[in-house]
Design a protein around this motif. Structure first.
Motif, short mmCIF file in Angstrom:
data_model
loop_
_atom_site.label_atom_id
_atom_site.label_comp_id
_atom_site.label_asym_id
_atom_site.label_seq_id
_atom_site.Cartn_x
_atom_site.Cartn_y
_atom_site.Cartn_z
N CYS A 4 0.85 -1.20 0.00
CA CYS A 4 0.00 0.00 0.00
C CYS A 4 0.89 1.25 0.00
O CYS A 4 1.75 1.42 0.87
CB CYS A 4 -0.91 0.00 1.23
N HIS A 46 -3.78 0.95 8.50
CA HIS A 46 -4.39 0.82 7.18
C HIS A 46 -5.89 0.66 7.30
O HIS A 46 -6.38 -0.33 7.84
CB HIS A 46 -3.81 -0.37 6.40
N HIS A 97 -6.10 3.81 0.64
CA HIS A 97 -5.77 3.97 2.06
C HIS A 97 -6.43 5.29 2.45
O HIS A 97 -6.09 6.34 1.88
CB HIS A 97 -4.26 4.00 2.26
ZN ZN Z 1 -2.28 1.40 3.68
#
Ligand code: ZN
Ligand code: 5GP
Length: 116
Positions: A4, A46, A97
């Motif tokens: 991410c 997250h 995110h």
């Molecule tokens: Zn993330």
């Protein structure tokens, strides 16, 4: 290593221009600013979007909102700002995110739904 992008920015493995950080959140300048002030404020945890946020996430989300004005003022938007959160396909979210866009500057930011 997370794949991410914003988790990697939170971890410091991808550089960013940080403007605020504490134990649970990080604010950094958008790489492609839409307005003179354009900061992204993320939880370090997250959370993909508000589509997957739970009641457990409410305290940090509240503290992020409560921190936004201080960040906007420090970045050069003392007379107000806009907070935008894009969610999912319909919200045209690009980075999965959760992040607050804090946008502002010396002048009004423009129409409500203009793409940020
Ligand atoms: Zn993330
Ligand atoms: P979204 O469309 O997901 O709400 O917004 C994602 C934002 O992240 C965009 O405004 C984009 O310019 C910004 N962004 C994408 N990649 C990076 C990056 O690597 N660094 C920074 N600082 N911003 C990024």
């Amino acid at each position: 290593m997370s794949d991410c992008l914003f988790c990697r920015i939170a971890a410091g493995s991808i550089p960013s221009q940080k403007v605020y950080e504490d134990d649970e959140m990080l604010a950094f300048r958008d790489i492609n600013p839409a307005r003179p002030v354009h900061v992204l404020l993320i939880p370090k945890k997250h959370i993909s979007s508000l589509m997957s946020a739970t009641a457990e996430d409410a305290p940090v989300l509240g503290r992020m909102l409560a921190r936004a004005n201080e960040i906007a003022v420090a970045e050069g938007s003392p007379d107000g700002f806009r907070v935008i959160i894009n969610n999912g396909r319909v919200g045209q979210q690009e980075v999965p995110h959760l992040h607050l866009h804090i946008v502002g500057g010396p002048d009004p930011v423009g129409p409500m739904l203009k793409r940020i």
